[in-house]
Design a protein around this motif. Structure first.
Motif, mmCIF file in Angstrom:
data_model
loop_
_atom_site.group_PDB
_atom_site.id
_atom_site.type_symbol
_atom_site.label_atom_id
_atom_site.label_comp_id
_atom_site.label_asym_id
_atom_site.label_seq_id
_atom_site.Cartn_x
_atom_site.Cartn_y
_atom_site.Cartn_z
ATOM 1 N N UNK A 235 0.834 -1.214 0.000
ATOM 2 C CA UNK A 235 0.000 0.000 0.000
ATOM 3 C C UNK A 235 0.866 1.260 0.000
ATOM 4 N N UNK A 237 0.711 3.669 2.114
ATOM 5 C CA UNK A 237 1.162 3.946 3.477
ATOM 6 C C UNK A 237 2.446 3.183 3.769
ATOM 7 N N UNK A 285 3.633 -3.286 8.082
ATOM 8 C CA UNK A 285 4.884 -2.667 8.570
ATOM 9 C C UNK A 285 5.734 -3.646 9.363
ATOM 10 N N UNK A 323 5.471 5.412 12.127
ATOM 11 C CA UNK A 323 4.691 4.920 10.992
ATOM 12 C C UNK A 323 3.892 6.077 10.420
ATOM 13 N N UNK A 324 3.964 6.312 9.134
ATOM 14 C CA UNK A 324 3.221 7.438 8.595
ATOM 15 C C UNK A 324 1.716 7.142 8.603
#
Lengths: 324, 663
Positions: A235, A237, A285, A323-324
């Motif tokens: 993704x 993200x 992640x 984490x963005x």
């Protein structure tokens, strides 16, 4: 996950179905874990590396199971397995093979070296001279060997497991950074936990267990699985997170030089394989974080003047990047 | 902080500490003796070099020796360590020496903090507008140093280098941002912290550097020295029409006693109260004076003052306005003046005597000349006119660089050199009059001023200082005579600088003076709004709301209220400081979810993925594992998987999530 026909166009026979392959993969992992006790994380990383079409570098002391791991992997893969003990007098031809003149045929005949195997264990890779090392590493990068003008393709899948001893450096030729980059992951096994060690001491000899282990996966399976892994969803993200990590590695407070874009691609490839092993059809992640240390360990050196190890720095970096 | 670790260019806090100290020292240095300046700057230079070159700290004994030696020099220079200048000098020196042993975070912090203290002490000497810039600069530097030190310390245990931040601009903007946060609070404190009518402690009268303003004595060169000083003396804001420039004689010390060289004020002149005053209601000029501190006892007014301001202790018989204490802060007073008032229609014998007194055996040539004139003159007024004509027609020059005069100074000036500044003319003229038997005295003060159109006021600078004479004539009383005007009429028409036609210093240009005079308007506004904001102004702060007087108690209550309001307004922003606002509501809610977990004691961080978060919550009381699993699973799917369903459900779940609620 639904059973999608593989891209190779093989008919959907039960034994060839995606699900069956996954089951076999799980069994293969279980088998290796049964041989190499208490190293589930490393085994998973080794399989990630295999499924990501990478090569594995194991840096550890002698006797902690490096060879056992390589051997076990080769066995469950049902693959052709070769072990090359690197020494300072090993020549490139000892690895790649030689052409010998056959009088009866009045021609040179190529005798493939031990590198023409599906799984190759290059033991103590840093003991060989740079010339020999580069022969191996070139073969790893190109997937083929050129000897006296003729090119010989290496088998596919082709999986190299190299080991080196990080402490005993006398008489070694450390691999240069550019060649270390050929290894997708580097892992270290470490000493076993006390309970595991106990079990190891009382149970049957590992080589005998290995000897009666039957192959579970076929090289064909490996190729298919590699294909499936490459399809996993990533993704926006997650890409943002990967970029943030890469950018942070280039900050001089951690490392001398940051990760290259090629290393970034390798990170994604490896994370995909890891996610696949975690039974996900997308990369989380956590997959990135799981493979990142192994990916960064041999590619980085700590900034000048700091007394931290690469592992410390990697841990700190992972804890730092949000984490963005 | 390890020794070798401190060397990292601009991110080295030591440079910031040194820089802050250097800036804090700036206003202090010009008033220090040159050798003390050298002693102050040496350790700073040494420490900077030591950092660049990696020198080791000096041995302890050597440092101790240096400190003791410096103390001896300091005491030797100032005599004691009690005055303001001496005390601040001590602080500056010790702070500079402290750098010699600043090798650890603790010492660096001490130096940065005390630099701020040193910066605060400078407000004892000046409260001008520039001091705000100065204070802000010091503060920014110190804040950046503190931030760097703290960051370095936080990372000292991790064996990792501290994050470098965003470079020079980043550090500075961080400091300025912190200061901006403090502005509302500072404003509330400034406006509402109760002020006392008088200072809390006595400020020594001669504690400034005694450099400004007129004094109670005059020798050749006194006013000349002031002439070089362009700092504002006072400003006058006229309520009525403005007098012509040549009539702007601002009266200061009146000098009666001459000893052959020096003029001095008179004991009686200083002590005896004036018995008649002009009628303030009839006075043609009414104005407000904003007097800069000059450490002396005089208030200035146009001839003749009709009001005794509350600050003045006495309006003397020679119409000096005298205060009891030296003026050490900005003083504002209302004044009215009547130029047509007749000063002493009858001259008392005591004063006549004093106004004729001269030392014997000085200036025989002048004495002789005056005896001749006396014999020829019909009246006192005639004689005065003759003397003025003499100055006007003979070859006298108005100059800033008169030749030196020796014992018979009047003789030499009158017959030989004929070059002088206003004090030469005023002094000579007065002595001439006395020799001729006319009572005369010298008046010092300021003449002229610069009319500022922007603020509609007259600015008088120290360089407008002037000296003139007064003679007593029967019927008209004391009469102002300005012999300088007879020599150089442009002195009173356009000012001394124009009259001289020479540059006083390198950058003394007409346009530059104009610009500076224009800018003075800002200074006046600063004085008006900030410096002159005293107890009286404070207590009438809410006058517009009909509250006549604010008591100290009300002020404190208001202050507390204001601080509360400021805190409430800033709090949300403070809490968000350093965190950028997330656009996506899901991510925002996710961060809130993490915060709630964190507050409940779950060790989660923003660098954790959803699965790690789920793992971290396992086993925590008050957290429903299924709920967490649903949330983290939903978030993982939404953010990282290819399907985009379940967004609304996830938002609802995230909003609903609380720690400790029994499920």
């Amino acid at each position: 996950m639904t059973t999608a026909p593989t891209t190779l166009g093989v008919t959907d026979s039960p034994a060839n179905s995606d699900e069956a392959r996954r089951a076999r993969l799980a069994e293969a992992i279980g088998t290796v874990n049964g041989i190499l006790l208490g190293k589930e994380r490393q085994v998973q990383l080794a399989f990630s590396c295999l499924l990501a079409r990478g090569h594995l570098l194991i840096e550890d002391l002698p006797g902690v199971g490096k060879t056992t791991l390589a051997h076990a992997l080769a066995t469950v893969l049902g693959a052709d397995y070769q072990r090359i003990q690197f020494t300072s007098d090993l020549m490139p031809a000892d690895i790649l093979g030689v052409s010998i003149y056959r009088r009866d045929k009045e021609a040179f005949e190529f005798h493939p070296g031990p590198i023409f195997a599906d799984v190759v264990l290059a033991d103590e890779v840093n003991r060989a001279t740079p010339k020999t090392q580069s022969a191996l590493l070139e073969a790893m990068a190109e997937g083929q060997v050129t000897i006296e003008g003729s090119t010989h393709a290496l088998p596919d899948p082709f999986f190299v497991i190299a080991t080196q001893n990080p402490l005993d450096l006398v008489g070694t030729y450390p691999l240069p950074d550019s060649q270390l980059d050929r290894f997708l992951l580097s892992i270290s096994l470490g000493f076993p936990d006390p309970e595991v060690e106990r079990e190891l001491l009382v149970s049957e000899d590992r080589s005998r267990v290995l000897a009666r282990t039957a192959p579970v996966l076929s090289p064909r399976d490996v190729l298919d699985l590699q294909e499936t892994c490459a399809q996993l969803h990533v993704s926006d993200a997650l890409l943002a997170y990967v970029q943030a990590l890469l950018a942070e590695t280039r900050n001089s407070r951690w490392f001398d030089i940051g990760l290259s874009p090629r290393a970034g691609l390798a990170l994604l490839r490896c994370a995909r394989a890891h996610a696949f092993l975690e039974q996900r059809d997308f990369v989380a992640p956590e997959d990135i974080k799981a493979v990142f240390p192994g990916l960064a360990r041999h590619r980085m050196t700590v900034s000048h003047g700091l007394e931290a190890s690469v592992e410390d720095q990697v841990d700190g970096l992972l804890a730092q990047v949000a984490l963005p | 902080m390890k020794h070798g670790r401190m060397r990292q260019g601009l991110h080295n806090p030591l440079y910031w500490v040194v820089g802050t100290l250097a800036v804090a020292l700036l206003p202090q240095l010009p008033s220090m003796a040159p050798h003390l300046v050298a002693i102050t700057l040496l350790p700073i230079a040494w420490r900077t070099l030591a950092e660049l070159r990696g020198w080791k700290p000096l041995p302890t004994l050597l440092r101790l020796g240096i400190t003791l030696a410096t103390l001896v020099v300091l005491v030797g220079t100032y005599g004691n360590l009690l005055g303001r200048r001496a005390a601040v000098g001590l602080l500056s020196l010790m702070l500079a020496l402290k750098l010699l042993e600043t090798y650890r975070a603790r010492d660096a912090r001490v130096v940065a903090s005390l630099s701020l203290f040193l910066c605060a002490t400078q407000f004892l000497f000046s409260q001008g507008m520039l001091m705000v810039v100065y204070g802000a600069t010091c503060m920014t530097g110190a804040l950046a140093a503190f931030a760097l030190i703290a960051r370095r310390e936080a990372f000292a245990v991790t064996a990792r280098p501290a994050p470098t931040g965003r470079g020079l601009l980043g550090e500075l903007s961080f400091g300025s941002r912190l200061m901006a946060l403090a502005v509302p609070l500072g404003l509330a404190l400034f406006l509402l912290f109760p002020r006392w009518g008088s200072p809390l402690w006595g400020v020594p009268e001669r504690s400034l550097d005694a450099r400004t303003g007129l004094s109670d004595s005059m020798t050749p060169g006194t006013i000349q020295a002031l002439f070089m000083d362009d700092s504002p003396a006072f400003r006058a804001d006229f309520r009525t029409g403005l007098p012509a420039r040549r009539d702007l004689y601002w009266r200061g010390p009146v000098l009666w006693n001459f000893d052959g060289r020096q003029w001095q004020t008179d004991f009686y002149g200083r002590r005896i109260e004036a018995d008649t005053l002009p009628d303030a209601a009839e006075a043609p000029y009414v104005y407000e004076v904003q007097l800069e501190p000059h450490e002396r006892h005089w208030l200035f007014a146009l001839d003749y003052p009709a009001i005794k301001p509350p600050q003045a202790q006495r309006l003397t018989v020679d119409y000096q306005l005298m205060t009891r204490r030296g003026i050490t802060r900005l003083t504002v007073y209302e004044m009215a003046s009547d130029p047509d008032f007749i000063d002493s229609p009858d001259l008392r014998q005591t004063f006549r005597q004093r106004a004729l007194q001269l030392p014997e055996a000085f200036n025989p040539r002048t004495r002789e000349l005056m005896a001749g004139w006396r014999a020829e003159a019909n009246s006192d007024a005639d004689l005065v006119r003759r003397a003025l004509a003499h100055f006007n027609q003979e070859n006298f020059r108005y100059t800033l660089n008169p030749p030196l005069l020796s014992r018979h100074s009047v003789d030499e000036f009158l017959f030989d050199t004929r070059e002088g500044f206003c004090e030469h003319y005023a002094s000579t003229f007065t002595i001439m009059m006395r020799m001729a038997g006319i009572p005369a005295r010298v008046v010092t003060g300021y003449q002229g001023g610069w009319y500022n159109e922007l603020g509609n006021y007259v600015l008088v600078r120290q360089s407008d200082a002037h000296a003139w004479s007064e003679v007593w004539l029967a019927g008209v009383g004391w009469t102002r005579i300005d012999p300088t005007a007879a020599v150089a009429p442009s002195r009173v028409e356009r000012g001394a600088i124009d009259a001289l036609g020479e540059r006083r210093f390198l950058l003394d240009y007409e346009w530059l003076r104009e610009v500076r005079n224009g800018f003075d308007w800002l200074n006046r506004a600063w004085n008006d709004w900030v410096i002159a904001f005293d107890a009286a102004r404070q207590s009438s702060l809410l006058g517009f709301m009909g509250v006549e007087r604010l008591s100290a108690r009300t002020l404190v209550a208001l202050l507390a209220g204001a601080m509360g309001v400021v805190a409430l307004l800033l709090l949300p922003w403070l809490l968000r400081l350093g965190r950028h606002r997330e656009r996506d509501p899901v991510v925002r809610l996710w961060h809130r979810f993490l915060q709630r977990l964190h507050r409940a004691g779950v060790p989660v961080t923003v660098s954790m993925g959803p699965l790690e978060v789920a793992g971290a919550t396992a086993g925590h009381a008050g957290i429903d594992p299924d709920e967490v699993k649903r949330i983290t699973g939903g978030y993982l799917n939404l953010r990282y998987a290819s399907d985009v369903q379940g967004r609304d459900v996830l938002i609802r779940d995230l909003k609903r999530f609380r720690v400790g609620r029994p499920s």
